[in-house]
Design an enzyme around this catalytic site. Sequence first.
Site, PDB file in Angstrom:
ATOM      1  N   LYS A  52      -3.829  13.975  -6.462  1.00 50.46           N
ATOM      2  CA  LYS A  52      -5.194  13.668  -6.915  1.00 50.46           C
ATOM      3  C   LYS A  52      -6.081  14.910  -6.762  1.00 50.46           C
ATOM      4  O   LYS A  52      -6.865  15.243  -7.652  1.00 50.46           O
ATOM      5  CB  LYS A  52      -5.762  12.485  -6.115  1.00 50.46           C
ATOM      6  CG  LYS A  52      -5.106  11.153  -6.499  1.00 50.46           C
ATOM      7  CD  LYS A  52      -5.460  10.004  -5.558  1.00 50.46           C
ATOM      8  CE  LYS A  52      -4.641   8.763  -5.891  1.00 50.46           C
ATOM      9  NZ  LYS A  52      -4.819   7.662  -4.939  1.00 50.46           N
ATOM     10  N   GLN A  96      -7.164   6.476   0.845  1.00 48.91           N
ATOM     11  CA  GLN A  96      -5.790   6.220   0.410  1.00 48.91           C
ATOM     12  C   GLN A  96      -5.198   5.028   1.167  1.00 48.91           C
ATOM     13  O   GLN A  96      -5.258   4.969   2.390  1.00 48.91           O
ATOM     14  CB  GLN A  96      -4.942   7.489   0.635  1.00 48.91           C
ATOM     15  CG  GLN A  96      -3.523   7.397   0.125  1.00 48.91           C
ATOM     16  CD  GLN A  96      -3.437   7.263  -1.402  1.00 48.91           C
ATOM     17  OE1 GLN A  96      -4.179   7.901  -2.136  1.00 48.91           O
ATOM     18  NE2 GLN A  96      -2.543   6.403  -1.866  1.00 48.91           N
ATOM     19  N   ASP A 119     -12.240   3.913  -6.953  1.00 48.92           N
ATOM     20  CA  ASP A 119     -10.987   3.147  -7.062  1.00 48.92           C
ATOM     21  C   ASP A 119     -11.263   1.751  -7.627  1.00 48.92           C
ATOM     22  O   ASP A 119     -10.339   1.036  -8.013  1.00 48.92           O
ATOM     23  CB  ASP A 119     -10.336   2.989  -5.667  1.00 48.92           C
ATOM     24  CG  ASP A 119      -9.201   3.993  -5.443  1.00 48.92           C
ATOM     25  OD1 ASP A 119      -8.655   4.495  -6.453  1.00 48.92           O
ATOM     26  OD2 ASP A 119      -8.855   4.254  -4.278  1.00 48.92           O
TER      27      ASP A 119
END
Length: 293
Positions: A52, A96, A119
């Site tokens: 990412k 994460q 997200d």
Amino acid sequence: MQLIDGKQISEQLLGEIAQEVQDIISKGGRAPHLAAIIVGQDGASLTYVNNKVKSCERVGFKSTHVALPDTTTEAELLLEIKKINDNPDIDGLIVQLPLPKHLSADTVIQAIAPEKDVDGFHPINVGRMALSMPTYISATPNGVLELLKRYNIETAGKHCVVIGRSNIVGSPMSILMYQNSYPGNSTVTVCHSRTQNLSEITKTADILIVALGKPEFVTADMVKDGAVVIDVGIHRIADASKKSGFKLLGDVKFDEVSPKCAYITPVPGGVGLMTIASLLTNTLKAAKKEVYS
Ligand code: NAP
């Protein structure tokens, strides 16, 4: 049969994002800035976060990578999140997952400011998605929508069957496919582990979206001729004949299903490659204040 090429579409998307970043900077604006927090040393998670961060650099975003030890307490993690929430220089924040067992993903997700939750996991953003309001759609469903769009696949009035009802894939996917938009306006059936006569239902699907997490579960006899098949599943299977020692399989038995399809996503090279592009799209939206002004 036409293959839906996730690699080509994700490259195209990254190119478009990079161009927008250049335009913003040439007009005196600043580069979008994504922060990623990782707790612990899980190998797969470290690889995902590194990918990412690398993709951020590729499109000209600024990125901040916060690596915390797996002994981090909930209070310490929440403090890091607060610092980023309060930092006006940062547009998007991801934590994460999975987290070490002593930390609650729900608590952590809810601590992220909704306007920075790129997200799209915060209940406020999920709720906004369900109400067709501007929001950050989570990466995997967003990637599927983008593939359908870029291949001009007709969805209105079609019967879309989604296998799986998880919070991150099946559930949002099914909601998005029936909404009054494109892609959308499908008549949706959601299947799960209690569904009876699954193959009788999947055989009626014009669009079959498969996200159940079982390698090569969907076989040719479960699919109608001319269907569009989107395979979200991804599995690493040991394979001594491969240099890497493993091969990747989806939830669909590709070799026998693909000849029957109008369109199908391969694994690898399909939906999986779209997720980072979706995350960067959301970060760009955050920087441009398109969702929350
Ligand atoms: P999950 O949380 O395990 O959910 C699986 C869903 O499938 C559940 O709703 C379950 O039903 C249903 N299911 C399980 N067995 C079934 C059966 N025999 N018949 C019908 N339904 C069944 O999985 P997930 O997180 O949604 O992920 C699904 C797959 O997508 C996995 O292979 C995962 O690795 C992959 N994935 C890929 C990406 C990507 O970027 N490509 C991203 C996320 C996930 P119940 O609700 O009744 O248990």
